[in-house]
Design a protein around this motif. Sequence first.
Motif, PDB file in Angstrom:
ATOM      1  N   UNK A  64       0.865  -1.211  -0.021  1.00 29.97           N
ATOM      2  CA  UNK A  64      -0.029   0.043   0.132  1.00 29.97           C
ATOM      3  C   UNK A  64       0.721   1.358   0.058  1.00 29.97           C
ATOM      4  N   UNK A  65       2.019   1.228   0.736  1.00 33.45           N
ATOM      5  CA  UNK A  65       2.920   2.290   0.733  1.00 33.45           C
ATOM      6  C   UNK A  65       3.377   2.461  -0.451  1.00 33.45           C
ATOM      7  N   UNK A  66       3.917   1.574  -1.276  1.00 33.53           N
ATOM      8  CA  UNK A  66       4.651   1.678  -2.670  1.00 33.53           C
ATOM      9  C   UNK A  66       3.546   2.189  -3.543  1.00 33.53           C
ATOM     10  N   UNK A  67       2.284   1.669  -3.627  1.00 30.84           N
ATOM     11  CA  UNK A  67       1.250   2.149  -4.510  1.00 30.84           C
ATOM     12  C   UNK A  67       0.904   3.415  -4.238  1.00 30.84           C
ATOM     13  N   UNK A  68       1.327   4.237  -3.092  1.00 27.31           N
ATOM     14  CA  UNK A  68       0.791   5.437  -2.916  1.00 27.31           C
ATOM     15  C   UNK A  68      -0.305   5.777  -2.148  1.00 27.31           C
ATOM     16  N   UNK A  69      -0.683   4.799  -1.307  1.00 22.59           N
ATOM     17  CA  UNK A  69      -1.869   4.917  -0.562  1.00 22.59           C
ATOM     18  C   UNK A  69      -1.915   5.681   0.542  1.00 22.59           C
ATOM     19  N   UNK A  70      -0.762   5.972   1.118  1.00 19.31           N
ATOM     20  CA  UNK A  70      -0.288   6.880   1.997  1.00 19.31           C
ATOM     21  C   UNK A  70       1.241   7.213   1.963  1.00 19.31           C
ATOM     22  N   UNK A  71       1.633   8.238   2.583  1.00 19.31           N
ATOM     23  CA  UNK A  71       2.962   9.048   2.361  1.00 19.31           C
ATOM     24  C   UNK A  71       4.002   8.247   3.178  1.00 19.31           C
ATOM     25  N   UNK A  72       3.570   7.625   4.264  1.00 21.73           N
ATOM     26  CA  UNK A  72       4.528   6.776   5.145  1.00 21.73           C
ATOM     27  C   UNK A  72       3.847   6.127   5.913  1.00 21.73           C
ATOM     28  N   UNK A  73       4.686   5.072   6.504  1.00 22.88           N
ATOM     29  CA  UNK A  73       4.254   4.104   7.827  1.00 22.88           C
ATOM     30  C   UNK A  73       4.669   4.278   9.047  1.00 22.88           C
ATOM     31  N   UNK A  74       4.108   4.296  10.197  1.00 25.47           N
ATOM     32  CA  UNK A  74       4.632   4.520  11.183  1.00 25.47           C
ATOM     33  C   UNK A  74       3.747   3.283  11.986  1.00 25.47           C
ATOM     34  N   UNK A  75       4.455   2.000  12.032  1.00 24.76           N
ATOM     35  CA  UNK A  75       3.569   1.086  12.530  1.00 24.76           C
ATOM     36  C   UNK A  75       4.721  -0.048  12.980  1.00 24.76           C
ATOM     37  N   UNK A  76       5.478   0.308  13.917  1.00 26.28           N
ATOM     38  CA  UNK A  76       6.552  -0.532  14.215  1.00 26.28           C
ATOM     39  C   UNK A  76       7.121  -1.568  13.013  1.00 26.28           C
ATOM     40  N   UNK A  77       7.623  -0.772  11.957  1.00 23.56           N
ATOM     41  CA  UNK A  77       8.429  -1.299  10.884  1.00 23.56           C
ATOM     42  C   UNK A  77       9.806  -1.509  11.088  1.00 23.56           C
ATOM     43  N   UNK A 111      16.189  -8.800  12.235  1.00 26.00           N
ATOM     44  CA  UNK A 111      15.666  -7.704  13.201  1.00 26.00           C
ATOM     45  C   UNK A 111      16.048  -6.550  12.588  1.00 26.00           C
ATOM     46  N   UNK A 112      17.258  -6.427  12.016  1.00 26.71           N
ATOM     47  CA  UNK A 112      17.518  -5.000  11.502  1.00 26.71           C
ATOM     48  C   UNK A 112      18.355  -4.249  12.323  1.00 26.71           C
ATOM     49  N   UNK A 113      18.076  -2.835  12.142  1.00 24.20           N
ATOM     50  CA  UNK A 113      18.960  -2.091  12.988  1.00 24.20           C
ATOM     51  C   UNK A 113      17.808  -1.129  13.985  1.00 24.20           C
ATOM     52  N   UNK A 114      16.628  -1.684  14.053  1.00 21.49           N
ATOM     53  CA  UNK A 114      15.692  -1.029  14.870  1.00 21.49           C
ATOM     54  C   UNK A 114      14.515  -0.828  14.108  1.00 21.49           C
ATOM     55  N   UNK A 115      13.631   0.068  14.445  1.00 19.58           N
ATOM     56  CA  UNK A 115      12.190   0.425  13.804  1.00 19.58           C
ATOM     57  C   UNK A 115      12.145   1.886  13.514  1.00 19.58           C
ATOM     58  N   UNK A 116      12.144   2.028  12.161  1.00 23.10           N
ATOM     59  CA  UNK A 116      11.923   3.525  11.307  1.00 23.10           C
ATOM     60  C   UNK A 116      10.687   3.877  10.795  1.00 23.10           C
ATOM     61  N   UNK A 117      10.486   5.112  10.526  1.00 16.63           N
ATOM     62  CA  UNK A 117       9.489   5.264   9.449  1.00 16.63           C
ATOM     63  C   UNK A 117       9.698   5.167   8.014  1.00 16.63           C
ATOM     64  N   UNK A 118       8.621   4.196   7.364  1.00 13.32           N
ATOM     65  CA  UNK A 118       8.910   3.677   6.260  1.00 13.32           C
ATOM     66  C   UNK A 118       8.380   4.781   5.093  1.00 13.32           C
ATOM     67  N   UNK A 119       9.023   4.883   4.134  1.00 11.82           N
ATOM     68  CA  UNK A 119       8.569   5.709   3.083  1.00 11.82           C
ATOM     69  C   UNK A 119       8.732   5.082   1.480  1.00 11.82           C
ATOM     70  N   UNK A 120       8.395   5.578   0.479  1.00 11.94           N
ATOM     71  CA  UNK A 120       8.714   5.166  -0.802  1.00 11.94           C
ATOM     72  C   UNK A 120      10.002   5.344  -1.208  1.00 11.94           C
ATOM     73  N   UNK A 121      10.606   4.599  -1.855  1.00  9.38           N
ATOM     74  CA  UNK A 121      12.060   4.506  -2.482  1.00  9.38           C
ATOM     75  C   UNK A 121      12.254   6.240  -2.939  1.00  9.38           C
ATOM     76  N   UNK A 122      13.366   6.661  -2.459  1.00 11.90           N
ATOM     77  CA  UNK A 122      13.645   7.922  -3.180  1.00 11.90           C
ATOM     78  C   UNK A 122      12.546   9.010  -2.406  1.00 11.90           C
ATOM     79  N   UNK A 123      12.049   8.733  -1.617  1.00 11.43           N
ATOM     80  CA  UNK A 123      11.031  10.056  -1.032  1.00 11.43           C
ATOM     81  C   UNK A 123      11.931  10.905  -0.463  1.00 11.43           C
ATOM     82  N   UNK A 124      11.513  12.301  -0.700  1.00  8.39           N
ATOM     83  CA  UNK A 124      12.029  13.464  -0.402  1.00  8.39           C
ATOM     84  C   UNK A 124      11.975  13.682   1.223  1.00  8.39           C
ATOM     85  N   UNK A 125      10.765  13.035   1.879  1.00  5.88           N
ATOM     86  CA  UNK A 125      10.503  12.874   3.082  1.00  5.88           C
ATOM     87  C   UNK A 125      11.466  12.434   4.239  1.00  5.88           C
TER      88      UNK A 125
END
Length: 255
Positions: free
Chosen positions: A80-93, A209-223
């Motif tokens: 849904x993020x990739x398709x542009x349904x929203x600008x970012x994801x804040x959901x323990x990603x 587990x990666x390096x922690x939880x961040x805000x997810x955005x589309x590839x190349x987003x200026x956000x």
Amino acid sequence: MDMRSFYASAVLASVLLAAGSAIGQEKLLIGTDATYPPFESLDASGNFEGFDIDIGKAICAEMKAECEFVNNEWDGMIPSLVSGKFDMVISSVSITPERLKLIDFSDRYYNTPPAVAVSKSSDIADIQALAGKTIGTQSATTHANYAEKHLGQSELRVYPTADEYKLDLANGRIDGAVDDVVVLTEWVKSEAGSCCKVLATLPIDPVINGEGVGVAVKKGSTLRDRLNAAIQAIRSNGTYKKINDKYFDFDAYGN
């Protein structure tokens, strides 16, 4: 002043005011799966609440953006993020190498390890005793990947939401569950989770587990750069600590 100059100045001022107003009213949509307390959930009135929600609001305030949370099922969150349904994801990603192939992330804003919960009446005394037992976890999560890799001698059962594995563990239909240590710790403190206990905290696997939880955005987003600046700001000005202390008695940011 020449009247033409006066009117030109007035028009220019109006344009600049409108532009400034437009910037101030920037609206961003934030995807979240509100079934994951204490990070994100809905209160009795249907309002979003939780650590992630408060962090998201603080970040948006720093960015001077109007933000709206959108409830979305976890399995479809990244598509849904990739398709542009929203600008970012804040959901323990969690920021993982696999996800970084598809999307970008801000810097982390928290980092907590996975854990295992079992029934209080269970004879399972340690992680090794989970061999041959049935373990539940939420599908399409780092915790499911972790269980598959590190608890492979157990039978893994995946669920669309955390609420569903919790219900099955409480009713004895599975022997244990893997999730974030904070989620499990808060659940076993509640009436619904009084059946169970946290058996053990598991060591973080950097690949999974990666390096922690961040805000997810589309590839190349200026956000991304703006989000990083906002996270740094709320860490520096004390806002992060106030939110952290509202939910936890430890520093969720991690080392």
